[in-house]
Design a protein around this motif. Structure first.
Motif, PDB file in Angstrom:
ATOM      1  N   THR A  94       0.692  -1.278   0.147  1.00 14.96           N
ATOM      2  CA  THR A  94      -0.039   0.077   0.014  1.00 14.96           C
ATOM      3  C   THR A  94       0.788   1.101  -0.017  1.00 14.96           C
ATOM      4  O   THR A  94       0.555   2.193  -0.784  1.00 14.96           O
ATOM      5  N   GLU A  95       1.805   1.342   0.849  1.00  9.65           N
ATOM      6  CA  GLU A  95       2.831   2.572   1.043  1.00  9.65           C
ATOM      7  C   GLU A  95       3.543   2.621  -0.331  1.00  9.65           C
ATOM      8  O   GLU A  95       3.648   3.909  -0.801  1.00  9.65           O
ATOM      9  N   VAL A  96       4.057   1.532  -1.179  1.00  9.96           N
ATOM     10  CA  VAL A  96       4.684   1.980  -2.303  1.00  9.96           C
ATOM     11  C   VAL A  96       3.823   2.286  -3.311  1.00  9.96           C
ATOM     12  O   VAL A  96       4.159   3.298  -4.201  1.00  9.96           O
ATOM     13  N   TYR A  97       2.518   1.720  -3.432  1.00 16.57           N
ATOM     14  CA  TYR A  97       1.548   2.410  -4.383  1.00 16.57           C
ATOM     15  C   TYR A  97       1.234   3.577  -4.075  1.00 16.57           C
ATOM     16  O   TYR A  97       1.080   4.572  -5.247  1.00 16.57           O
ATOM     17  N   ARG A  98       0.819   4.241  -2.838  1.00 18.23           N
ATOM     18  CA  ARG A  98       0.320   5.447  -2.531  1.00 18.23           C
ATOM     19  C   ARG A  98       1.824   6.372  -2.989  1.00 18.23           C
ATOM     20  O   ARG A  98       1.617   7.391  -3.597  1.00 18.23           O
ATOM     21  N   ARG A  99       2.914   6.064  -2.439  1.00 15.49           N
ATOM     22  CA  ARG A  99       4.204   6.898  -2.717  1.00 15.49           C
ATOM     23  C   ARG A  99       4.474   7.044  -4.337  1.00 15.49           C
ATOM     24  O   ARG A  99       4.654   8.078  -4.691  1.00 15.49           O
ATOM     25  N   LEU A 112       2.420   6.329  -7.030  1.00 12.01           N
ATOM     26  CA  LEU A 112       1.452   6.535  -8.019  1.00 12.01           C
ATOM     27  C   LEU A 112       0.207   6.984  -7.528  1.00 12.01           C
ATOM     28  O   LEU A 112      -0.661   7.292  -8.294  1.00 12.01           O
ATOM     29  N   ASP A 113       0.107   7.277  -6.142  1.00 10.58           N
ATOM     30  CA  ASP A 113      -1.208   7.867  -5.662  1.00 10.58           C
ATOM     31  C   ASP A 113      -2.399   6.972  -6.007  1.00 10.58           C
ATOM     32  O   ASP A 113      -3.203   7.305  -6.477  1.00 10.58           O
ATOM     33  N   PHE A 114      -1.910   5.744  -5.896  1.00 17.30           N
ATOM     34  CA  PHE A 114      -2.910   4.471  -6.273  1.00 17.30           C
ATOM     35  C   PHE A 114      -3.021   3.784  -4.888  1.00 17.30           C
ATOM     36  O   PHE A 114      -2.283   3.371  -4.179  1.00 17.30           O
ATOM     37  N   GLU A 115      -4.453   3.439  -4.707  1.00 14.19           N
ATOM     38  CA  GLU A 115      -4.736   2.484  -3.394  1.00 14.19           C
ATOM     39  C   GLU A 115      -4.406   1.126  -3.746  1.00 14.19           C
ATOM     40  O   GLU A 115      -5.140   0.778  -5.000  1.00 14.19           O
ATOM     41  N   GLN A 116      -3.886   0.322  -3.318  1.00 14.83           N
ATOM     42  CA  GLN A 116      -3.542  -1.014  -3.556  1.00 14.83           C
ATOM     43  C   GLN A 116      -4.977  -1.839  -3.606  1.00 14.83           C
ATOM     44  O   GLN A 116      -5.036  -2.662  -4.379  1.00 14.83           O
ATOM     45  N   ARG A 117      -5.777  -1.554  -2.762  1.00 17.01           N
ATOM     46  CA  ARG A 117      -7.131  -2.135  -2.750  1.00 17.01           C
ATOM     47  C   ARG A 117      -7.759  -1.996  -4.016  1.00 17.01           C
ATOM     48  O   ARG A 117      -8.994  -2.883  -4.431  1.00 17.01           O
ATOM     49  N   TRP A 118      -7.523  -1.229  -4.897  1.00 22.63           N
ATOM     50  CA  TRP A 118      -8.264  -1.009  -6.219  1.00 22.63           C
ATOM     51  C   TRP A 118      -7.433  -1.782  -7.339  1.00 22.63           C
ATOM     52  O   TRP A 118      -7.992  -2.003  -8.253  1.00 22.63           O
ATOM     53  N   PHE A 119      -6.328  -2.439  -6.952  1.00 26.87           N
ATOM     54  CA  PHE A 119      -5.757  -3.322  -8.030  1.00 26.87           C
ATOM     55  C   PHE A 119      -6.260  -4.559  -8.732  1.00 26.87           C
ATOM     56  O   PHE A 119      -6.330  -4.573  -9.854  1.00 26.87           O
TER      57      PHE A 119
END
Length: 165
Positions: A30-35, A37-44
């Protein structure tokens, strides 16, 4: 972990240990995606499903992902607010909505896929080091629960102890 109460408790805390493992893995991703891409891992999962299979209604997406209706509604709303997804009226059934990735959603998923390959490599390294058969074992657990769900197994255990309710 030293002084690990959950580990020491054994089978009694199985669910809690699984949740803890999930949280340890998931929080890093989650931290990597947010940092990055500003993307939430739960959307993947939903994003990749729509990317791979094209537009579909949320009922089918929920079923294919094995998620609850409530969880799907939350993800759809969040992705819609982020401009990654839109709901359109189903031409066959006007009461239903079809989920579509937006152009921005498709573009974002390409970036997510690049990060995902890096995460996959780290996960493969972890499994190779600690639990090479973990995915096979996870499949076996899923298959066993498909044959007979956990609630039924609990009820059987109650019955065997003479604690029918």
């Amino acid at each position: 972990m030293a002084n690990d109460y959950l580990r020491d408790a054994g089978i009694k805390t199985l669910g809690t240990r699984i949740r803890r493992l999930f949280e340890r893995l998931n929080s890093s991703v989650t931290e990597v995606y947010r940092r990055e891409l500003d993307f939430e891992q739960r959307w993947f999962a939903l994003g990749m499903l729509l990317n791979d299979h094209g537009p579909m209604n949320s009922r089918d997406a929920t079923k294919m992902l094995g998620q609850s209706h409530v969880a799907m509604v939350q993800v759809v709303r969040a992705m819609e607010q982020a401009g990654l997804l839109e709901r359109k009226i189903d031409p066959v059934d006007a009461r239903s909505k079809i989920l579509h990735l937006t152009a921005a959603g498709s573009e974002q998923l390409e970036k997510v896929s690049t990060i995902s390959r890096i995460v996959d490599r780290a996960a493969a390294d972890l499994l190779a080091e600690a639990a090479p058969d973990f995915l096979k074992q996870l499949d076996a657990l899923d298959d066993a629960l498909d044959r007979r769900d956990f609630a039924d197994r609990i009820e059987t255990a109650f019955a065997e102890k003479g604690l029918n309710r």
